[in-house]
Design an enzyme around this catalytic site. Structure first.
Site, PDB file in Angstrom:
ATOM      1  N   ASP A  59       0.849  -1.197   0.000  1.00 14.67           N
ATOM      2  CA  ASP A  59       0.000   0.000   0.000  1.00 14.67           C
ATOM      3  C   ASP A  59       0.882   1.243   0.000  1.00 14.67           C
ATOM      4  O   ASP A  59       1.741   1.408   0.863  1.00 14.67           O
ATOM      5  CB  ASP A  59      -0.879   0.011   1.258  1.00 14.67           C
ATOM      6  N   TYR A  64       2.767   9.812   0.194  1.00 12.62           N
ATOM      7  CA  TYR A  64       3.858   9.218   0.982  1.00 12.62           C
ATOM      8  C   TYR A  64       5.235   9.530   0.397  1.00 12.62           C
ATOM      9  O   TYR A  64       6.247   9.314   1.054  1.00 12.62           O
ATOM     10  CB  TYR A  64       3.723   7.691   1.080  1.00 12.62           C
ATOM     11  N   LYS A  89      -2.794   5.968  -4.004  1.00 15.15           N
ATOM     12  CA  LYS A  89      -3.875   6.910  -3.716  1.00 15.15           C
ATOM     13  C   LYS A  89      -3.509   8.283  -4.273  1.00 15.15           C
ATOM     14  O   LYS A  89      -2.330   8.675  -4.240  1.00 15.15           O
ATOM     15  CB  LYS A  89      -4.091   7.051  -2.198  1.00 15.15           C
ATOM     16  N   HIS A 123      -7.616   9.532  -1.638  1.00 15.94           N
ATOM     17  CA  HIS A 123      -6.976   9.403  -0.320  1.00 15.94           C
ATOM     18  C   HIS A 123      -7.847   9.966   0.812  1.00 15.94           C
ATOM     19  O   HIS A 123      -7.932   9.378   1.889  1.00 15.94           O
ATOM     20  CB  HIS A 123      -5.603  10.099  -0.350  1.00 15.94           C
TER      21      HIS A 123
HETATM   22  N1  LIG Z   1      -5.521   6.151   4.110  1.00 13.98           N
HETATM   23  C1  LIG Z   1      -4.983   6.864   5.072  1.00 13.98           C
HETATM   24  O1  LIG Z   1      -5.301   8.047   5.275  1.00 13.98           O
HETATM   25  C2  LIG Z   1      -3.936   6.237   5.949  1.00 13.98           C
HETATM   26  C3  LIG Z   1      -3.595   6.853   7.171  1.00 13.98           C
HETATM   27  C4  LIG Z   1      -2.636   6.226   7.966  1.00 13.98           C
HETATM   28  C5  LIG Z   1      -2.057   5.035   7.551  1.00 13.98           C
HETATM   29  N2  LIG Z   1      -2.421   4.480   6.357  1.00 13.98           N
HETATM   30  C6  LIG Z   1      -1.839   3.208   5.887  1.00 13.98           C
HETATM   31  O2  LIG Z   1      -1.845   2.280   6.960  1.00 13.98           O
HETATM   32  C7  LIG Z   1      -0.527   1.796   7.154  1.00 13.98           C
HETATM   33  C8  LIG Z   1      -0.288   1.424   8.587  1.00 13.98           C
HETATM   34  O3  LIG Z   1      -0.448   2.555   9.416  1.00 13.98           O
HETATM   35  P1  LIG Z   1       0.693   3.058  10.405  1.00 13.98           P
HETATM   36  O4  LIG Z   1       1.978   2.488   9.961  1.00 13.98           O
HETATM   37  O5  LIG Z   1       0.585   4.511  10.524  1.00 13.98           O
HETATM   38  O6  LIG Z   1       0.200   2.467  11.807  1.00 13.98           O
HETATM   39  P2  LIG Z   1       0.159   0.969  12.418  1.00 13.98           P
HETATM   40  O7  LIG Z   1       0.188  -0.055  11.363  1.00 13.98           O
HETATM   41  O8  LIG Z   1      -0.961   0.975  13.389  1.00 13.98           O
HETATM   42  O9  LIG Z   1       1.505   0.948  13.275  1.00 13.98           O
HETATM   43  C9  LIG Z   1       2.720   0.634  12.660  1.00 13.98           C
HETATM   44  C10 LIG Z   1       3.838   0.784  13.681  1.00 13.98           C
HETATM   45  O10 LIG Z   1       3.654  -0.123  14.758  1.00 13.98           O
HETATM   46  C11 LIG Z   1       4.890  -0.689  15.120  1.00 13.98           C
HETATM   47  N3  LIG Z   1       4.826  -2.133  14.813  1.00 13.98           N
HETATM   48  C12 LIG Z   1       4.518  -2.734  13.632  1.00 13.98           C
HETATM   49  N4  LIG Z   1       4.541  -4.069  13.747  1.00 13.98           N
HETATM   50  C13 LIG Z   1       4.876  -4.331  15.023  1.00 13.98           C
HETATM   51  C14 LIG Z   1       5.044  -5.520  15.750  1.00 13.98           C
HETATM   52  N5  LIG Z   1       4.896  -6.712  15.178  1.00 13.98           N
HETATM   53  N6  LIG Z   1       5.384  -5.409  17.068  1.00 13.98           N
HETATM   54  C15 LIG Z   1       5.555  -4.208  17.664  1.00 13.98           C
HETATM   55  N7  LIG Z   1       5.384  -3.046  17.024  1.00 13.98           N
HETATM   56  C16 LIG Z   1       5.037  -3.103  15.715  1.00 13.98           C
HETATM   57  C17 LIG Z   1       5.958   0.000  14.264  1.00 13.98           C
HETATM   58  O11 LIG Z   1       6.399   1.195  14.927  1.00 13.98           O
HETATM   59  P3  LIG Z   1       7.538   1.227  16.057  1.00 13.98           P
HETATM   60  O12 LIG Z   1       8.455   0.072  15.855  1.00 13.98           O
HETATM   61  O13 LIG Z   1       8.181   2.569  15.880  1.00 13.98           O
HETATM   62  O14 LIG Z   1       6.789   1.153  17.369  1.00 13.98           O
HETATM   63  C18 LIG Z   1       5.166   0.419  13.055  1.00 13.98           C
HETATM   64  O15 LIG Z   1       5.720   1.522  12.384  1.00 13.98           O
HETATM   65  C19 LIG Z   1       0.358   2.957   6.658  1.00 13.98           C
HETATM   66  O16 LIG Z   1       1.678   2.529   6.385  1.00 13.98           O
HETATM   67  C20 LIG Z   1      -0.394   3.369   5.434  1.00 13.98           C
HETATM   68  O17 LIG Z   1      -0.123   2.487   4.367  1.00 13.98           O
HETATM   69  C21 LIG Z   1      -3.356   5.065   5.555  1.00 13.98           C
END
Ligand SMILES: NC(=O)c1ccc[n+]([C@@H]2O[C@H](COP(=O)([O-])OP(=O)(O)OC[C@H]3O[C@@H](n4cnc5c(N)ncnc54)[C@H](OP(=O)(O)O)[C@@H]3O)[C@@H](O)[C@H]2O)c1
Length: 291
Positions: A59, A64, A89, A123
């Site tokens: 994604d 980004y 997006k 988006h």
């Molecule tokens: N459409 C939209 O508006 C929108 C908005 C936000 C995100 N997104 C999409 O959603 C994706 C995911 O969101 P996000 O990365 O912001 O939040 P998330 O998936 O809730 O959190 C990811 C973070 O959690 C930690 N993590 C990941 N796997 C782990 C594990 N197995 N154990 C412990 N910690 C872990 C890592 O950070 P640390 O290691 O630093 O703790 C990682 O960067 C984005 O990359 C993007 O593609 C879309």
């Protein structure tokens, strides 16, 4: 009705059962790598590692600033392009105006080194951009084969209904969804209209990892807390997750959630954790559904 395929395919580390949601003739993997924040050479290396680990869903977004890095990883990987679900997006409120969406998608395709994306999303809903126009352009790009499926992101129920009134066969709405945020009205609407709910920020950016209920289940089942939270998401009908990751260990751990199931009691206990926590709540966001 739920139709979910569970084929096995070979990764570097053996066979992985990959659950997929069917979208007409296409199938969206149950878990993907969300690449927000993974830019440049390091971002490229992590996407390449994700593909080697077995991810078949990447994604990204113009916002980004990493479509080029993702494109390089796709080109370098030995995984055939046709085996990977690629989402991008357009129309993020903080990107420069994008008045020519055909030109913008062509630019994304160039950066991603591909002839098509599997899913093209708006988006964010934008009051300054006509939804009718944007979805009309997206539908034309789909007809040209440049986007296999089209959809929206961050659309609450009323706006999603409006979007479906313009293009009735949208594939997905990518929204924030994790154990602390109840999205039931949207989920039910999406199931009714056969859309996939793509859970962004599925770990609430780490906030759910300290939760005692999730920790207790994780300890009892010898899983990580992240795996329990992600499994709760992907075990739900018509829902997939795109967790972010900072390293290969996290990528590997998060992909393993397709290997086990939570009991009904565990699912119910996790559903009861909802408390209206919204991590992604910018000023430009729409009027959300009550949580
Ligand atoms: N459409 C939209 O508006 C929108 C908005 C936000 C995100 N997104 C999409 O959603 C994706 C995911 O969101 P996000 O990365 O912001 O939040 P998330 O998936 O809730 O959190 C990811 C973070 O959690 C930690 N993590 C990941 N796997 C782990 C594990 N197995 N154990 C412990 N910690 C872990 C890592 O950070 P640390 O290691 O630093 O703790 C990682 O960067 C984005 O990359 C993007 O593609 C879309």
């Amino acid at each position: 009705m739920r139709v979910r395929e569970k084929p096995q395919f070979k990764t570097l580390y053996g066979y992985l059962r990959m659950e997929k949601e069917l979208l007409g003739k296409y199938t969206m993997p149950g878990i993907g790598f969300g690449t927000l924040g993974n830019t440049g050479d390091a971002g490229c290396a992590l996407v390449e590692a994700a593909l080697a680990e077995g991810y078949r869903y990447i994604d990204t977004s113009r916002y980004y600033g990493n479509e080029e890095a993702v494109g390089r990883a796709l080109a370098r990987s030995s995984v055939p392009r046709g085996d990977v679900w690629v989402t991008t997006k357009l129309l993020h409120p903080r990107t420069p105006p994008q008045p020519d969406l055909r030109f913008e998608l062509d630019k994304s395709l160039r950066l991603l080194q591909t002839d098509y994306v599997d899913l093209l999303l708006i988006h964010w809903p934008r009051p300054d951009v006509s939804l009718e126009w944007a979805l009309g352009e997206f539908a034309a790009l789909r007809a040209q084969g440049k986007a296999r499926t089209i959809g929206v992101s961050n659309f609450p129920t009323a706006l999603l209904r409006q979007a479906l009134g313009i293009v009735g066969d949208l594939a997905a709405n990518q929204i924030e969804y994790h154990p602390y945020l109840n999205q039931r009205p949207l989920l039910y609407l999406m199931r009714e209209r056969d859309l996939v709910l793509i859970a962004h920020s599925p770990l609430a950016r780490g906030k759910v990892l300290d939760d005692p209920v999730l920790q207790e289940i994780a300890k009892r089942r010898q899983l990580s807390v992240a795996q329990v939270a992600l499994r709760w998401i992907v075990q739900q009908e018509r829902v997939v997750a795109i967790p972010g990751a900072q390293n290969v260990e996290q990528l590997r751990e998060n992909l393993k959630v397709l290997d086990f199931t939570l009991t009904n009691d565990e699912m119910t206990a996790i559903s009861a954790l909802a408390r209206g926590t919204r991590i992604v709540n910018p000023k430009h966001g729409p009027a959300w559904d009550p949580a």
